[in-house]
Structure formats: C-alpha cells, structure tokens
Motif scaffolding. Structure first.
Motif, PDB file in Angstrom:
ATOM      1  N   ASP A  40     -14.959 -22.115 -43.138  1.00 53.93           N
ATOM      2  CA  ASP A  40     -14.462 -23.501 -43.370  1.00 53.93           C
ATOM      3  C   ASP A  40     -13.126 -23.027 -44.230  1.00 53.93           C
ATOM      4  N   ILE A  41     -12.869 -21.956 -44.941  1.00 58.17           N
ATOM      5  CA  ILE A  41     -11.914 -21.629 -45.794  1.00 58.17           C
ATOM      6  C   ILE A  41     -11.429 -20.478 -45.760  1.00 58.17           C
ATOM      7  N   ALA A  42     -10.046 -20.176 -45.611  1.00 60.66           N
ATOM      8  CA  ALA A  42      -9.504 -18.769 -45.547  1.00 60.66           C
ATOM      9  C   ALA A  42      -9.008 -18.701 -46.909  1.00 60.66           C
ATOM     10  N   GLY A  43      -8.700 -17.398 -47.430  1.00 61.45           N
ATOM     11  CA  GLY A  43      -7.824 -16.945 -48.616  1.00 61.45           C
ATOM     12  C   GLY A  43      -8.883 -16.570 -49.698  1.00 61.45           C
ATOM     13  N   TYR A  44     -10.315 -16.236 -49.376  1.00 61.59           N
ATOM     14  CA  TYR A  44     -11.210 -15.780 -50.233  1.00 61.59           C
ATOM     15  C   TYR A  44     -11.199 -14.306 -50.097  1.00 61.59           C
ATOM     16  N   TYR A  45     -10.550 -13.413 -50.696  1.00 66.39           N
ATOM     17  CA  TYR A  45     -10.559 -12.103 -50.471  1.00 66.39           C
ATOM     18  C   TYR A  45     -11.601 -11.428 -49.594  1.00 66.39           C
ATOM     19  N   LEU A  46     -11.153 -10.975 -48.345  1.00 61.92           N
ATOM     20  CA  LEU A  46     -12.372 -10.381 -47.539  1.00 61.92           C
ATOM     21  C   LEU A  46     -13.366 -10.967 -47.172  1.00 61.92           C
ATOM     22  N   ASP A 101     -23.960  -8.048 -49.927  1.00 61.15           N
ATOM     23  CA  ASP A 101     -23.576  -7.688 -51.220  1.00 61.15           C
ATOM     24  C   ASP A 101     -23.530  -6.234 -51.680  1.00 61.15           C
ATOM     25  N   VAL A 102     -24.558  -5.375 -51.230  1.00 58.86           N
ATOM     26  CA  VAL A 102     -24.269  -4.261 -51.448  1.00 58.86           C
ATOM     27  C   VAL A 102     -23.117  -3.242 -50.943  1.00 58.86           C
ATOM     28  N   ARG A 103     -23.014  -3.985 -49.477  1.00 53.20           N
ATOM     29  CA  ARG A 103     -21.552  -3.283 -48.852  1.00 53.20           C
ATOM     30  C   ARG A 103     -20.674  -3.753 -49.618  1.00 53.20           C
ATOM     31  N   LEU A 104     -20.324  -4.896 -50.272  1.00 54.34           N
ATOM     32  CA  LEU A 104     -19.366  -5.391 -51.206  1.00 54.34           C
ATOM     33  C   LEU A 104     -19.142  -4.641 -52.472  1.00 54.34           C
ATOM     34  N   MET A 105     -20.239  -4.283 -53.174  1.00 54.90           N
ATOM     35  CA  MET A 105     -20.428  -3.546 -54.320  1.00 54.90           C
ATOM     36  C   MET A 105     -20.064  -2.068 -54.206  1.00 54.90           C
ATOM     37  N   ASN A 106     -20.450  -1.623 -53.019  1.00 53.44           N
ATOM     38  CA  ASN A 106     -20.074  -0.124 -52.708  1.00 53.44           C
ATOM     39  C   ASN A 106     -18.451   0.041 -52.364  1.00 53.44           C
ATOM     40  N   ARG A 107     -18.079  -0.937 -51.792  1.00 53.12           N
ATOM     41  CA  ARG A 107     -16.468  -1.167 -51.584  1.00 53.12           C
ATOM     42  C   ARG A 107     -15.749  -1.092 -52.933  1.00 53.12           C
ATOM     43  N   LEU A 108     -16.327  -2.056 -53.854  1.00 45.13           N
ATOM     44  CA  LEU A 108     -15.712  -2.140 -55.258  1.00 45.13           C
ATOM     45  C   LEU A 108     -15.980  -0.846 -56.032  1.00 45.13           C
ATOM     46  N   ARG A 109     -17.115  -0.345 -55.981  1.00 44.82           N
ATOM     47  CA  ARG A 109     -17.208   0.956 -56.861  1.00 44.82           C
ATOM     48  C   ARG A 109     -16.149   2.084 -56.334  1.00 44.82           C
ATOM     49  N   ASP A 110     -16.337   2.165 -54.865  1.00 51.05           N
ATOM     50  CA  ASP A 110     -15.609   3.277 -54.374  1.00 51.05           C
ATOM     51  C   ASP A 110     -13.794   3.033 -54.639  1.00 51.05           C
ATOM     52  N   ALA A 111     -13.274   1.802 -54.647  1.00 50.62           N
ATOM     53  CA  ALA A 111     -12.075   1.722 -54.910  1.00 50.62           C
ATOM     54  C   ALA A 111     -11.908   1.916 -56.301  1.00 50.62           C
TER      55      ALA A 111
END
Length: 134
Positions: A40-46, A101-111
């Motif tokens: 529905d909405i674009a612009g919420y990062y990733l 959520d785990v994939r998102l948190m892994n990406r955040l942790r690694d970044a």
C-alpha cells in the motif's frame, strides 16, 4: 466509495503523513497493481508496507500478504501496519513474522558492527542518537 474502502484510504493517508514527518519525506501511497501488488505504501526503508484498518484483526493473512508484496516490490522485508482502535498512527502496530524480524535484526546488527569497526566515532554518535528506551 464504500465506507470500508474510505476507512482504509484514510488510514493509509495517516500513515503516509506520519512517515513523511518522522522517517522519509518521499513516502507515498502506491498505485494498486492487481495480482502483482507491491504494498500500500512505499518509502518505509527496505519494506513493502501493507496498511490494515479493520474491526477484526487477522494477523496471519496480513503478514502473508505483506511478505508476498515485498517479493513483488523487490524489497527484503514485508510488514503490516495495523490500526489500533480509537488510537492514532503512533499507537498502531507494525507486524511481521519472527523469521522476517530476525532477518531484519541480523542486517541491523551486521551494519552496526561494520560501522563500529570502520568508523568508531561515527558509530558512537549514531548509537547515542538512536539509544532511547521504549
């Protein structure tokens, strides 16, 4: 336009306004794509974002829809933003499955680990800026 459609459109517009102010000023509602809907909405990062404002909350279908639409949109994550009755956007719910959520948190942790390793002073500033209790 039927009342349910109007309610959904109003919720989408409120989310867009909130995200423009607090996240990304280019956030916008997507044109519906039929079988290959991109959320529905674009612009919420990733994320492909599916907005839901219904009396009966049906999380399994919302999450499945958001995940399908993330694939269609070429985004790594899907989520549903669910309206909380009698509350504003900031009190709504962002919902995703645990695997997403785990994939998102892994990406955040690694970044953040990369930032800390290669630009420690910038990481300290970043951490201080974003460290606020729930």
């Amino acid at each position: 336009m039927n009342p349910s459609k109007q309610k959904g459109t109003a919720w989408e517009s409120l989310i867009v306004g909130y995200l423009r102010e607090h996240h990304d000023p280019t956030t916008h509602r997507n044109v519906q794509m039929g079988a290959k809907d991109i959320g529905d909405i674009a612009g919420y990062y990733l994320h492909a974002l599916e907005a839901k404002a219904e009396k009966e909350i049906k999380l399994p279908s919302y999450i499945a829809q958001a995940n399908r639409e993330a694939v269609n949109a070429g985004e790594p994550f899907g989520c549903a933003v669910v309206k909380r009755r009698m509350k504003g956007v900031a009190d709504g719910y962002v919902v995703r499955d645990v695997a997403t959520d785990v994939r998102l948190m892994n990406r955040l942790r690694d970044a953040e680990a990369l930032l800390e390793e290669y630009a420690f002073e910038a990481w300290l500033e970043h951490d201080a800026h974003h460290r606020e209790a729930a």
